[in-house]
Motif scaffolding. Structure first.
Motif, PDB file in Angstrom:
ATOM      1  N   ARG A   1       0.868  -1.187   0.000  1.00 30.98           N
ATOM      2  CA  ARG A   1       0.000   0.000   0.000  1.00 30.98           C
ATOM      3  C   ARG A   1       0.902   1.233   0.000  1.00 30.98           C
ATOM      4  O   ARG A   1       1.776   1.364   0.870  1.00 30.98           O
ATOM      5  CB  ARG A   1      -0.917   0.007   1.218  1.00 30.98           C
TER       6      ARG A   1
ATOM      7  N   ILE B   1       1.031   5.475  -0.175  1.00 33.05           N
ATOM      8  CA  ILE B   1       0.382   6.790  -0.120  1.00 33.05           C
ATOM      9  C   ILE B   1       1.439   7.836  -0.457  1.00 33.05           C
ATOM     10  O   ILE B   1       2.531   7.832   0.117  1.00 33.05           O
ATOM     11  CB  ILE B   1      -0.185   7.081   1.281  1.00 33.05           C
TER      12      ILE B   1
ATOM     13  N   ARG C   1      -9.710  16.552  -7.278  1.00 30.74           N
ATOM     14  CA  ARG C   1      -9.325  15.153  -7.479  1.00 30.74           C
ATOM     15  C   ARG C   1      -8.732  14.947  -8.871  1.00 30.74           C
ATOM     16  O   ARG C   1      -7.706  14.274  -9.023  1.00 30.74           O
ATOM     17  CB  ARG C   1     -10.541  14.247  -7.287  1.00 30.74           C
TER      18      ARG C   1
ATOM     19  N   ASP D   1      -1.890  -1.234  -4.016  1.00 28.07           N
ATOM     20  CA  ASP D   1      -2.838  -0.117  -4.122  1.00 28.07           C
ATOM     21  C   ASP D   1      -2.084   1.188  -3.930  1.00 28.07           C
ATOM     22  O   ASP D   1      -1.154   1.262  -3.103  1.00 28.07           O
ATOM     23  CB  ASP D   1      -3.929  -0.215  -3.051  1.00 28.07           C
TER      24      ASP D   1
ATOM     25  N   LYS E   1      -2.687   5.415  -3.206  1.00 29.89           N
ATOM     26  CA  LYS E   1      -3.596   6.502  -2.859  1.00 29.89           C
ATOM     27  C   LYS E   1      -2.810   7.807  -2.854  1.00 29.89           C
ATOM     28  O   LYS E   1      -1.591   7.805  -2.637  1.00 29.89           O
ATOM     29  CB  LYS E   1      -4.258   6.264  -1.496  1.00 29.89           C
TER      30      LYS E   1
ATOM     31  N   TRP F   1      -4.658   5.572   5.566  1.00 27.41           N
ATOM     32  CA  TRP F   1      -5.238   4.786   4.470  1.00 27.41           C
ATOM     33  C   TRP F   1      -6.770   4.866   4.477  1.00 27.41           C
ATOM     34  O   TRP F   1      -7.395   4.915   3.405  1.00 27.41           O
ATOM     35  CB  TRP F   1      -4.775   3.324   4.601  1.00 27.41           C
TER      36      TRP F   1
ATOM     37  N   ASN G   1      -8.434   7.357   5.531  1.00 29.11           N
ATOM     38  CA  ASN G   1      -8.834   8.771   5.466  1.00 29.11           C
ATOM     39  C   ASN G   1      -9.415   9.250   6.793  1.00 29.11           C
ATOM     40  O   ASN G   1     -10.413   9.971   6.850  1.00 29.11           O
ATOM     41  CB  ASN G   1      -9.846   9.006   4.333  1.00 29.11           C
TER      42      ASN G   1
ATOM     43  N   VAL H   1      -7.257  11.727   1.693  1.00 28.75           N
ATOM     44  CA  VAL H   1      -6.605  10.627   0.970  1.00 28.75           C
ATOM     45  C   VAL H   1      -7.617  10.049  -0.008  1.00 28.75           C
ATOM     46  O   VAL H   1      -8.727   9.675   0.379  1.00 28.75           O
ATOM     47  CB  VAL H   1      -6.112   9.540   1.943  1.00 28.75           C
TER      48      VAL H   1
ATOM     49  N   PRO I   1      -8.353   7.449  -3.645  1.00 31.81           N
ATOM     50  CA  PRO I   1      -7.831   6.304  -4.414  1.00 31.81           C
ATOM     51  C   PRO I   1      -7.125   6.764  -5.694  1.00 31.81           C
ATOM     52  O   PRO I   1      -7.478   7.786  -6.287  1.00 31.81           O
ATOM     53  CB  PRO I   1      -9.089   5.492  -4.737  1.00 31.81           C
TER      54      PRO I   1
ATOM     55  N   THR J   1      -5.346   3.850  -7.611  1.00 31.24           N
ATOM     56  CA  THR J   1      -4.915   2.615  -8.272  1.00 31.24           C
ATOM     57  C   THR J   1      -5.504   2.470  -9.661  1.00 31.24           C
ATOM     58  O   THR J   1      -4.794   2.139 -10.618  1.00 31.24           O
ATOM     59  CB  THR J   1      -5.294   1.393  -7.414  1.00 31.24           C
TER      60      THR J   1
END
Length: 716
Positions: free
Chosen positions: A68, A70, A90, A127, A129, A201, A203, A210, A212, A214
């Protein structure tokens, strides 16, 4: 590197700092290889870090690891203006992050790193973020740096200054603090950092948002994965003993595997390992195991795979070898692979116009490739540097006896634009030159395949051998000069002389060390014993004699212009024993050298006497007997000399090595005792190395028992 079973076994320390540690080798690789989950929150994340982590990612993937990440994307002025103008935040952030990834794809190393994430993405095991600060209507960067490794039982959490970028892990001065869940003093901090990441992760962190990423990144990551897999997978390499497949009609200027070439299992493994390391690395292969053919097979495969992706791609291959006669030897093998190489040495006016014409022809598409073979001396000159600077296409650099290119005047000439790099050496470490050795590793990358003499003999790549050490005592005059020279060396070292000067033969220390080595190499007792040994083998063909360079130091001490050792040997062999012989030295013209080797191969010459010119790369597989009148303490020299006579040839089942080992005269006084022990330690180190793999190891060690007893050296 094999994976540790659990994190607590990976050797993690409490902190790492660039002046004390290599963050990648000492921390990231072992921890990643032992993990089943990796969480990372950073200010910047660049795909190039995956290339830096290298094998750790492969082992992490094979263990079913999940990841993961970030990160905060870099916003340029246009992005900031769009946000201020009311564009959807975004979308602006995702656009900026995608731009970072697209730029990474343009860089070959980063693209390969990004491609390593492809399998994890496809299997939904990674993933991404994006994080940003949102407060009072303003957008800021998330700039924290924390990470968590997990193995299902334990946790290693860390925080510090290093970004998840190549420069953050390798180039900058960084420091991190590490907390291990199994350590009572670290347990609370490890749990807190782990919870902080989980809150991020999900949020749940105040001031931060945070989102997504991916799905947006997936297209680029999977495209890089497909591209690098197509380029570097070698499904068509065969098993040993089968010709490597190649295209029936390769384009002009491109190397092609000869149909009659049969690749050995270990050569196949070496090529595959090089490709798995993104076509960079060093092959550490014993002398005589076929480094040249392995390298040319790799170059041929590289060209084929590049053209598989793009039929118009061209590849220039540059081979750098120490000497002119080795360039000629390479050229002969390259011609077998279907290309007439351009030989670049001697006068620039002879090769430069043709070399520039070749590069121009490649640029215009008139040919799909070419091969230039050059010497170290020419490679180190401005003309060759300028030639490579003008070239813009795919470039493969092959360095024969690559350790030579670690020298200060040559390592600055290594072209950074060479996307593909292959170093060849039986002994890549430079003797008393850690800086030069590090420069080689930095440029070519790590050793990707290794096969020493012992394994080569077991695999029948080299022949077996017997080893006969013959003890030669210094006479009284030589022993006195040796002790006197050793005392001067000791005083210089005690006075603070930098030991790096051992590599400088013109320094006061270097000159004294050479003088002491010359006393051993020219020990006068060797010649009488050599006469008896050769006379015993008077009917044996294909014999090599390695002589000491220069003249005996006592001649200089007394102002006498006496003969060189090689002159005395040639007089003995040719005129006294009436055996067909020739000398092979730096003074021997190139055309004469080729003739000497041909006559030796055909048994028209029974003996070749040399000093150093047979040390590197000269192919004389017919040689069956080697007399080592002189060997330096540098392992490279005696390893290469042994490998020279162990090459396989038709009808050759075993080689014989006769080594002249210098010992002090019996009955020396106590004052000289430690000097004499030091001399023996140096000589015995070589003997141990040679004896270990010899068929007659036990007999060899018995020869040395009396001198070991005399000097109490059973620990050596």
């Amino acid at each position: 590197m094999s994976a540790s079973p659990f994190l607590r076994d990976c050797g993690a320390e409490s902190d790492y700092r660039s002046d004390r540690n290599n963050l990648v080798e000492d921390f990231y690789l072992p921890a990643l290889a032992a993990s089943t989950a990796y969480d990372r929150a950073v200010g910047y994340f660049a795909a190039s870090v995956i290339a830096t982590l290298g094998q750790g990612i492969d082992e992490f993937t094979s263990r079913g690891g999940t990841m993961r990440i970030i990160a905060s994307p870099y916003l340029d002025p246009a992005d900031i203006k769009d946000i201020e103008d009311g564009y959807e935040l975004r979308k602006v952030l995702q656009r900026a992050a995608l731009r970072d990834l697209e730029q990474a794809v343009e860089d070959a190393r980063a693209a390969r790193g990004l491609g390593k994430l492809g399998r994890l993405v496809a299997e939904h095991r990674v993933d991404f973020k994006l994080a940003y600060v949102e407060e009072r209507g303003r957008v800021g960067m998330y700039h924290e740096k924390i990470g968590v490794f997990r193995d299902g039982r334990d946790v290693i959490a860390f925080k510090g200054s290093a970004n998840e970028t190549r420069s953050g892990l390798v180039g900058n001065f960084e420091a991190i603090e590490v907390y291990r869940s199994w350590d009572p003093s670290d347990e609370r901090r490890a749990a807190r950092i782990s919870k902080d990441f989980d809150d991020l992760w999900e949020n749940r962190t105040q001031m931060l948002r945070v989102i997504p990423f991916t799905d947006a990144a997936k297209v680029i990551v999977e495209r890089s994965a497909r591209a690098t897999a197509d380029q570097y997978e070698l499904d068509d390499l065969p098993t040993g003993g089968t010709p490597i497949r190649t295209t029936p009609l390769p384009p002009p200027g491109t190397l092609a595997i000869p149909p009659s070439l049969k690749v050995r299992d270990y050569q196949k493994e070496a090529v595959q390992n090089w490709f798995r390391n993104q076509c960079r690395g060093i092959l550490r292969m014993a002398t005589g195991t076929g480094k040249t053919l392995t390298a040319l097979s790799a170059a041929s495969q590289l060209g084929t795979l590049l053209r598989k992706n793009d039929a118009s791609v061209s590849l220039l291959t540059v081979v750098v070898a120490p000497y002119q006669h080795l360039v000629d030897q390479w050229a002969k093998d390259i011609e077998w692979f279907g290309v007439t190489p351009l030989r670049a040495y001697e006068a620039t006016s002879r090769w430069s116009p043709r070399a520039h014409s070749l590069l121009q022809n490649i640029a215009l598409g008139g040919t799909r490739g070419g091969v230039i073979v050059t010497t170290n001396a020419t490679f180190g000159g401005d003309a060759f540097k300028n030639l490579l600077s003008s070239y813009q296409g795919h470039l493969l650099l092959i360095a024969d006896e690559a350790h030579n290119l670690g020298a200060a005047h040559l390592r600055t000439r290594l072209p950074e634009k060479a996307q593909y790099r292959l170093g060849l050496s039986a002994t890549p470490e430079r003797w008393f030159d850690e800086e030069g050795t590090d420069a080689l590793t930095d440029y070519f990358d790590r050793v990707v395949f290794e096969m020493g003499i012992g394994e080569a003999i077991r695999r029948s790549a080299l022949c077996r051998y017997t080893y006969t050490p013959i003890l030669v005592e210094l006479d009284d005059e030589e022993a006195e000069l040796y002790a006197e020279t050793s005392a001067k060396i000791a005083r210089l070292i005690a006075g603070g002389t930098d030991l790096k000067e051992t590599a400088d033969r013109d320094s006061p220390l270097g000159r004294l060390l050479k003088k002491r080595a010359d006393i051993i190499g020219h020990a006068r007792g060797k010649l009488e014993i050599l006469h008896a040994e050769i006379e015993r083998r008077r009917d044996t063909s294909h014999q090599l004699i390695y002589c000491a360079e220069g003249k005996h130091p006592l001649l200089y001490e007394h102002g006498i212009d006496g003969p060189r050792q090689i002159d005395q040997v040639m007089e003995m062999v040719g005129n006294e024993l009436h055996m067909p012989a020739a000398r092979y030295t730096s003074e021997t013209k190139r055309s004469a050298r080729l003739d000497i080797l041909r006559r030796f191969e055909n048994n028209d010459l029974q003996v070749i006497s040399s000093m150093r010119c047979l040390d590197e790369g000269v192919d004389i597989p017919a040689s069956r007997t080697a007399y080592l009148l002189s060997s330096s303490s540098n392992p490279r020299q005696f390893i290469q000399r042994r490998g020279r006579v162990l090459r396989k040839a038709p009808g050759k089942k075993r080689a014989d090595i006769i080594d002249f080992v210098v010992v002090p005269p019996a009955g020396g006084d106590a004052i000289q005792y430690e000097t004499e022990r030091s001399l023996l330690r140096r000589e015995l180190a070589r003997v141990e190395e040679f004896a270990y793999l010899a068929d007659n190891e036990g007999d060899t060690l018995n020869v040395l028992r009396p001198v070991r007893e005399r000097y109490g050296l059973f620990d050596t």
